[in-house]
Scaffold this motif. Structure first.
Motif, PDB file in Angstrom:
ATOM      1  N   CYS A   7      44.383  31.406 -49.769  1.00  0.00           N
ATOM      2  CA  CYS A   7      45.164  32.248 -50.540  1.00  0.00           C
ATOM      3  C   CYS A   7      45.024  32.529 -51.756  1.00  0.00           C
ATOM      4  CB  CYS A   7      46.451  31.701 -50.122  1.00  0.00           C
ATOM      5  SG  CYS A   7      47.298  31.848 -48.560  1.00  0.00           S
ATOM      6  N   GLU A   8      44.670  31.126 -52.603  1.00  0.00           N
ATOM      7  CA  GLU A   8      44.414  31.205 -53.965  1.00  0.00           C
ATOM      8  C   GLU A   8      42.933  32.140 -54.179  1.00  0.00           C
ATOM      9  OE1 GLU A   8      45.901  28.846 -56.819  1.00  0.00           O
ATOM     10  OE2 GLU A   8      47.323  30.089 -55.572  1.00  0.00           O
ATOM     11  N   ARG A   9      41.996  31.918 -53.408  1.00  0.00           N
ATOM     12  CA  ARG A   9      40.685  32.533 -53.589  1.00  0.00           C
ATOM     13  C   ARG A   9      40.863  34.089 -53.570  1.00  0.00           C
ATOM     14  NH1 ARG A   9      35.933  31.729 -49.042  1.00  0.00           N
ATOM     15  NH2 ARG A   9      34.573  33.128 -50.046  1.00  0.00           N
ATOM     16  N   PHE A  10      41.778  34.509 -52.547  1.00  0.00           N
ATOM     17  CA  PHE A  10      41.851  35.838 -52.287  1.00  0.00           C
ATOM     18  C   PHE A  10      42.965  36.743 -52.863  1.00  0.00           C
ATOM     19  CE2 PHE A  10      38.678  34.428 -48.952  1.00  0.00           C
ATOM     20  CZ  PHE A  10      37.760  35.261 -49.286  1.00  0.00           C
ATOM     21  N   TYR A  11      44.090  35.942 -53.243  1.00  0.00           N
ATOM     22  CA  TYR A  11      45.159  36.513 -54.011  1.00  0.00           C
ATOM     23  C   TYR A  11      44.950  37.686 -54.870  1.00  0.00           C
ATOM     24  CZ  TYR A  11      49.891  37.234 -55.973  1.00  0.00           C
ATOM     25  OH  TYR A  11      51.089  37.484 -56.178  1.00  0.00           O
ATOM     26  N   PRO A  12      43.846  37.628 -56.137  1.00  0.00           N
ATOM     27  CA  PRO A  12      43.606  38.466 -56.611  1.00  0.00           C
ATOM     28  C   PRO A  12      42.952  39.669 -56.189  1.00  0.00           C
ATOM     29  CG  PRO A  12      42.661  36.246 -57.488  1.00  0.00           C
ATOM     30  CD  PRO A  12      43.057  36.090 -56.235  1.00  0.00           C
ATOM     31  N   SER A  59      36.813  39.828 -57.920  1.00  0.00           N
ATOM     32  CA  SER A  59      37.486  38.803 -57.741  1.00  0.00           C
ATOM     33  C   SER A  59      36.535  37.561 -57.556  1.00  0.00           C
ATOM     34  CB  SER A  59      38.434  38.820 -56.748  1.00  0.00           C
ATOM     35  OG  SER A  59      39.628  39.606 -57.018  1.00  0.00           O
ATOM     36  N   LEU A  60      35.465  37.682 -56.846  1.00  0.00           N
ATOM     37  CA  LEU A  60      34.699  36.607 -56.354  1.00  0.00           C
ATOM     38  C   LEU A  60      33.590  36.094 -57.124  1.00  0.00           C
ATOM     39  CD1 LEU A  60      35.281  37.162 -52.611  1.00  0.00           C
ATOM     40  CD2 LEU A  60      36.384  35.544 -54.145  1.00  0.00           C
TER      41      LEU A  60
END
Length: 168
Positions: free
Chosen positions: A136-141, A160-161
Protein backbone atom coordinates in the motif's frame (compact mmCIF):
# COMPACT_ATOMS: atom_id res chain seq x y z
CA UNK A 1 -6.27 -14.40 23.37
CA UNK A 2 -2.49 -14.56 23.79
CA UNK A 3 -0.83 -12.58 26.54
CA UNK A 4 2.15 -10.30 25.86
CA UNK A 5 4.71 -12.81 27.20
CA UNK A 6 3.54 -15.44 24.71
CA UNK A 7 3.65 -12.90 21.89
CA UNK A 8 7.29 -11.96 22.43
CA UNK A 9 8.55 -15.50 21.91
CA UNK A 10 7.58 -15.62 18.21
CA UNK A 11 7.21 -19.36 17.60
CA UNK A 12 3.77 -19.98 19.05
CA UNK A 13 0.55 -20.41 17.14
CA UNK A 14 -2.95 -19.19 17.87
CA UNK A 15 -6.32 -18.89 16.21
CA UNK A 16 -5.83 -16.40 13.33
CA UNK A 17 -8.00 -13.61 14.72
CA UNK A 18 -6.42 -13.98 18.18
CA UNK A 19 -2.94 -13.79 16.68
CA UNK A 20 -3.82 -10.67 14.68
CA UNK A 21 -5.29 -9.11 17.84
CA UNK A 22 -2.06 -9.83 19.72
CA UNK A 23 0.00 -8.43 16.83
CA UNK A 24 -2.10 -5.23 16.63
CA UNK A 25 -1.99 -4.80 20.40
CA UNK A 26 1.79 -5.27 20.53
CA UNK A 27 2.16 -2.49 17.94
CA UNK A 28 -0.18 -0.17 19.84
CA UNK A 29 -2.74 -0.07 17.01
CA UNK A 30 -6.39 0.49 17.77
CA UNK A 31 -8.57 -2.49 16.86
CA UNK A 32 -11.96 -4.09 17.40
CA UNK A 33 -12.73 -7.77 17.26
CA UNK A 34 -15.97 -8.12 15.30
CA UNK A 35 -17.07 -11.56 16.46
CA UNK A 36 -14.93 -14.68 16.50
CA UNK A 37 -14.03 -14.51 12.83
CA UNK A 38 -13.22 -10.86 12.09
CA UNK A 39 -10.93 -8.13 13.38
CA UNK A 40 -10.58 -4.51 12.26
CA UNK A 41 -7.47 -2.50 13.09
CA UNK A 42 -6.02 0.88 12.16
CA UNK A 43 -2.50 2.14 11.70
CA UNK A 44 -0.90 5.26 10.29
CA UNK A 45 1.31 4.82 7.25
CA UNK A 46 3.52 7.37 5.51
CA UNK A 47 0.77 8.34 3.08
CA UNK A 48 -2.51 7.52 4.78
CA UNK A 49 -4.35 5.92 7.67
CA UNK A 50 -4.84 2.23 6.86
CA UNK A 51 -7.75 0.10 7.95
CA UNK A 52 -6.80 -3.58 8.23
CA UNK A 53 -9.47 -6.29 8.24
CA UNK A 54 -8.75 -9.90 9.02
CA UNK A 55 -11.56 -12.32 8.17
CA UNK A 56 -11.30 -16.02 9.06
CA UNK A 57 -13.29 -18.62 7.10
CA UNK A 58 -13.11 -21.76 9.19
CA UNK A 59 -14.83 -23.94 6.59
CA UNK A 60 -12.05 -23.16 4.08
CA UNK A 61 -9.22 -22.62 6.59
CA UNK A 62 -8.46 -19.29 4.88
CA UNK A 63 -7.51 -15.99 6.48
CA UNK A 64 -8.31 -13.05 4.25
CA UNK A 65 -6.45 -9.83 4.98
CA UNK A 66 -7.79 -6.58 3.53
CA UNK A 67 -5.99 -3.25 3.78
CA UNK A 68 -7.95 -0.14 2.85
CA UNK A 69 -5.71 2.86 2.16
CA UNK A 70 -8.59 5.39 2.11
CA UNK A 71 -8.65 5.85 -1.66
CA UNK A 72 -12.07 6.47 -3.18
CA UNK A 73 -12.52 6.62 -6.93
CA UNK A 74 -15.22 8.70 -8.63
CA UNK A 75 -17.11 7.15 -11.55
CA UNK A 76 -15.28 9.28 -14.14
CA UNK A 77 -11.85 8.03 -12.94
CA UNK A 78 -12.65 4.31 -12.79
CA UNK A 79 -11.38 3.49 -16.31
CA UNK A 80 -7.86 4.81 -15.63
CA UNK A 81 -7.84 3.21 -12.17
CA UNK A 82 -8.78 -0.20 -13.59
CA UNK A 83 -5.84 0.14 -16.00
CA UNK A 84 -3.63 1.20 -13.08
CA UNK A 85 -4.73 -1.85 -11.07
CA UNK A 86 -3.81 -4.15 -13.96
CA UNK A 87 -0.32 -2.65 -14.28
CA UNK A 88 0.27 -2.74 -10.52
CA UNK A 89 -1.01 -6.30 -10.06
CA UNK A 90 1.39 -7.56 -12.75
CA UNK A 91 4.19 -6.61 -10.35
CA UNK A 92 2.85 -8.34 -7.24
CA UNK A 93 3.75 -11.85 -6.11
CA UNK A 94 1.46 -11.93 -3.10
CA UNK A 95 -1.96 -10.35 -2.89
CA UNK A 96 -3.55 -7.87 -5.27
CA UNK A 97 -5.22 -4.48 -5.43
CA UNK A 98 -8.82 -4.16 -6.49
CA UNK A 99 -11.56 -1.58 -6.83
CA UNK A 100 -14.91 -2.35 -5.26
CA UNK A 101 -17.41 -1.30 -7.91
CA UNK A 102 -20.24 -0.66 -5.46
CA UNK A 103 -18.35 1.88 -3.35
CA UNK A 104 -15.36 2.99 -5.44
CA UNK A 105 -12.93 1.93 -2.70
CA UNK A 106 -9.43 0.73 -3.60
CA UNK A 107 -8.04 -1.99 -1.35
CA UNK A 108 -5.28 -4.57 -1.08
CA UNK A 109 -6.41 -8.17 -0.53
CA UNK A 110 -4.54 -11.36 0.26
CA UNK A 111 -5.89 -14.77 1.21
CA UNK A 112 -3.69 -17.13 3.23
CA UNK A 113 -4.58 -20.81 3.29
CA UNK A 114 -3.61 -22.01 6.75
CA UNK A 115 -4.44 -25.69 6.44
CA UNK A 116 -6.11 -28.20 8.70
CA UNK A 117 -4.67 -26.82 11.95
CA UNK A 118 -6.29 -23.45 11.39
CA UNK A 119 -3.65 -21.57 13.35
CA UNK A 120 -1.48 -18.59 12.53
CA UNK A 121 2.06 -18.11 13.79
CA UNK A 122 3.50 -14.77 14.83
CA UNK A 123 5.91 -14.92 11.89
CA UNK A 124 3.02 -15.50 9.47
CA UNK A 125 1.00 -12.65 10.97
CA UNK A 126 3.94 -10.29 10.73
CA UNK A 127 4.68 -11.26 7.14
CA UNK A 128 1.03 -10.91 6.04
CA UNK A 129 0.50 -7.53 7.69
CA UNK A 130 3.87 -5.99 6.83
CA UNK A 131 3.72 -7.13 3.20
CA UNK A 132 0.22 -5.70 2.76
CA UNK A 133 1.14 -2.35 4.32
CA UNK A 134 4.41 -2.19 2.35
CA UNK A 135 2.54 -2.70 -0.93
CA UNK A 136 0.00 0.00 0.00
CA UNK A 137 2.83 2.39 0.84
CA UNK A 138 4.67 1.52 -2.37
CA UNK A 139 1.70 2.10 -4.68
CA UNK A 140 -0.27 4.84 -2.89
CA UNK A 141 1.51 7.60 -4.89
CA UNK A 142 0.62 5.84 -8.15
CA UNK A 143 -3.09 6.09 -7.37
CA UNK A 144 -2.70 9.74 -6.36
CA UNK A 145 -0.84 10.61 -9.57
CA UNK A 146 -3.66 9.09 -11.64
CA UNK A 147 -6.52 10.52 -9.56
CA UNK A 148 -5.16 13.99 -8.80
CA UNK A 149 -2.01 14.52 -10.87
CA UNK A 150 -3.49 13.96 -14.31
CA UNK A 151 -0.93 11.29 -15.19
CA UNK A 152 -1.66 8.20 -17.25
CA UNK A 153 -1.32 4.89 -15.36
CA UNK A 154 2.02 4.12 -17.06
CA UNK A 155 3.36 7.63 -16.31
CA UNK A 156 2.21 7.37 -12.69
CA UNK A 157 3.98 4.05 -12.18
CA UNK A 158 7.18 5.36 -13.79
CA UNK A 159 7.13 8.52 -11.67
CA UNK A 160 6.39 6.64 -8.42
CA UNK A 161 8.66 3.64 -8.68
CA UNK A 162 12.03 5.27 -9.27
CA UNK A 163 14.62 3.17 -7.49
CA UNK A 164 17.13 5.25 -5.57
CA UNK A 165 20.76 4.15 -5.62
CA UNK A 166 23.33 5.18 -3.04
CA UNK A 167 22.80 7.61 -0.20
CA UNK A 168 22.32 11.34 -0.11
Amino acid sequence: MMDSDEFEHGGQEAAPIDMLAAYFEAHGWSFDQVGEDEIVGNTQGSWAQYELRGIWRDEDQVLQLLVLPDIRVAEDKRGPIYETLGLINEQLWIGHFELWSSSGIVLFRHGAMLGAGGTLTLDQAQLLVETAIDECERFYPVFQFVLWGGKSPAEAISASLIETRGEA
